[in-house]
Design an enzyme around this catalytic site. Structure first.
Site, PDB file in Angstrom:
ATOM      1  N   LEU A   1     103.862  21.729  79.694  1.00 17.07           N
ATOM      2  CA  LEU A   1     104.111  20.362  79.272  1.00 17.07           C
ATOM      3  C   LEU A   1     104.377  19.525  80.516  1.00 17.07           C
ATOM      4  O   LEU A   1     104.565  20.051  81.607  1.00 17.07           O
ATOM      5  CB  LEU A   1     105.296  20.315  78.314  1.00 17.07           C
ATOM      6  CG  LEU A   1     105.141  21.150  77.039  1.00 17.07           C
ATOM      7  CD1 LEU A   1     106.428  21.118  76.224  1.00 17.07           C
ATOM      8  CD2 LEU A   1     103.963  20.659  76.203  1.00 17.07           C
ATOM      9  N   SER A   2     104.419  18.209  80.347  1.00 21.01           N
ATOM     10  CA  SER A   2     104.642  17.380  81.532  1.00 21.01           C
ATOM     11  C   SER A   2     105.966  17.730  82.202  1.00 21.01           C
ATOM     12  O   SER A   2     106.066  17.709  83.434  1.00 21.01           O
ATOM     13  CB  SER A   2     104.595  15.895  81.168  1.00 21.01           C
ATOM     14  OG  SER A   2     105.548  15.588  80.169  1.00 21.01           O
ATOM     15  N   GLU A   3     106.993  18.083  81.386  1.00 22.26           N
ATOM     16  CA  GLU A   3     108.259  18.541  81.947  1.00 22.26           C
ATOM     17  C   GLU A   3     108.949  19.537  81.032  1.00 22.26           C
ATOM     18  O   GLU A   3     108.778  19.507  79.809  1.00 22.26           O
ATOM     19  CB  GLU A   3     109.204  17.354  82.219  1.00 22.26           C
ATOM     20  CG  GLU A   3     108.954  16.626  83.513  1.00 22.26           C
ATOM     21  CD  GLU A   3     108.792  15.136  83.328  1.00 22.26           C
ATOM     22  OE1 GLU A   3     108.358  14.490  84.297  1.00 22.26           O
ATOM     23  OE2 GLU A   3     109.076  14.625  82.240  1.00 22.26           O
ATOM     24  N   THR A   4     109.725  20.413  81.647  1.00 21.40           N
ATOM     25  CA  THR A   4     110.612  21.347  80.959  1.00 21.40           C
ATOM     26  C   THR A   4     111.995  21.171  81.553  1.00 21.40           C
ATOM     27  O   THR A   4     112.153  21.095  82.771  1.00 21.40           O
ATOM     28  CB  THR A   4     110.139  22.798  81.148  1.00 21.40           C
ATOM     29  OG1 THR A   4     108.869  22.975  80.512  1.00 21.40           O
ATOM     30  CG2 THR A   4     111.137  23.790  80.558  1.00 21.40           C
TER      31      THR A   4
ATOM     32  N   HIS B   1     112.317  11.239  80.274  1.00 22.99           N
ATOM     33  CA  HIS B   1     112.162  11.856  78.951  1.00 22.99           C
ATOM     34  C   HIS B   1     112.887  13.200  78.848  1.00 22.99           C
ATOM     35  O   HIS B   1     113.431  13.526  77.786  1.00 22.99           O
ATOM     36  CB  HIS B   1     110.682  11.872  78.526  1.00 22.99           C
ATOM     37  CG  HIS B   1     109.929  13.137  78.636  1.00 22.99           C
ATOM     38  ND1 HIS B   1     109.356  13.582  79.809  1.00 22.99           N
ATOM     39  CD2 HIS B   1     109.602  14.052  77.692  1.00 22.99           C
ATOM     40  CE1 HIS B   1     108.714  14.707  79.578  1.00 22.99           C
ATOM     41  NE2 HIS B   1     108.844  15.028  78.309  1.00 22.99           N
TER      42      HIS B   1
END
Length: 309
Positions: A45-48, A77
């Site tokens: 994902l774009s971030e974790t 986010h």
């Protein structure tokens, strides 16, 4: 080793929209830095965001934030999603408001959270947090023709009113590029090599936040897209809180808002089919300076489970 996780869609209250985020709880377990990076790449994902016990016992948690490729000092986010996830576990029945204190690499972040704690709908919430750094201007005076070529646009589509391309840092640095209208924003066709050359030439980052005054929703102040080069291609993010934090510097510099509090909504992700709404509040002092700012948005849990490592 079993590790609980949840997947949230952030900056939306509707599943399968907004910006997806993995929230991994490491307060009962531990992973090395290398394994955290591997897991972020596994989620892809774009971030974790990883949750740890705070170094100060009065703080709710300590956060580590990763993209599939690297760790970040701050991101909007993951902060919103983590705040809702942390509040969800501690609220009483009914609509509850709580304060979450999160340690991030950029500093201590205070977030106010509203979570619907009814057992049938304990999946969503709204969080708003104080930005810990005020946006600062960084040197950058690009040629308008170069910017247009990199975005696949015409030079006349770059800029609106007195807004011109600028580089700002509101926690993470961004090249902020204003466009004339929504059609220009939706028509971006990046030229990968030119994009990488212009937005990564001698700079310490490659993130580009592109915005316009014209919007889809009548109550939005700006529509935006965020892109960055990877190899010979260009990737896009559906909702970028840290980009809005930097955009706030452009709003103050070019719009000169009057003294008082100003609440704005920024659209992002519409072209990607992941519509997102980011809320920004600016406090302007009597001298026209930004004295405080806050970033807010919804988050909805769409999955949860256990990692078996």
């Amino acid at each position: 080793m079993t590790i609980p996780y949840r997947i949230y869609d952030v900056f939306t209250d509707t599943p399968m929209t907004g910006n997806p985020l993995a929230v991994v709880d490491l307060r009962e377990q531990d992973l090395s830095d290398a394994d955290q990076q591997k897991l972020a790449k596994e989620f892809n994902l774009s971030e974790t965001v990883f949750l740890f016990d705070g170094t100060n016992p009065v703080h709710t948690a300590r956060l580590r934030i990763y993209t599939p490729d690297r760790e970040l000092l701050f991101a909007g986010h993951p902060t919103i999603g983590a705040a809702v996830a942390l509040a969800r576990d501690s609220v009483a029945d009914g609509l509850s408001t709580g304060l979450v204190l999160m340690e991030e690499e950029v500093g201590l972040i205070r977030a106010a959270v509203n979570v619907d704690a009814d057992q049938a709908s304990r999946t969503s919430g709204f969080a708003e947090f104080d930005l810990v750094t005020m946006p600062k201007q960084l040197p950058w005076e690009p040629d308008k023709d170069d910017v247009a070529l990199a975005l696949g646009l015409s030079p006349h589509q770059i800029g609106f009113e007195n807004h011109v391309p600028s580089q700002l840092d509101g926690g993470l640095p961004y090249f902020c590029v204003p466009l004339h209208d929504l059609d220009a924003l939706n028509s971006i066709t990046p030229n990968g090599p030119l994009f990488a050359e212009l937005f990564n030439g001698g700079q310490n980052h490659d993130s580009v936040y592109i915005y316009t005054r014209e919007t889809v929703n009548a109550d939005s102040a700006f529509a935006a897209r965020m892109m960055w080069p990877v190899g010979g291609s260009v990737r896009e993010d559906p909702a970028t809180g840290s980009g809005v934090a930097s955009l706030s510097g452009a709003i103050v510099a070019f719009d000169a808002p009057m003294e008082g509090s100003h609440r704005l909504k920024i659209e992002q992700g519409f072209v990607m089919g992941r519509p997102s709404i980011i809320e920004l509040e600016l406090d302007i002092d009597p001298n026209g300076h930004l004295s405080a700012s806050r970033l807010g948005g919804d988050a909805v849990c769409v999955a949860e489970g256990t990692l078996l490592l």
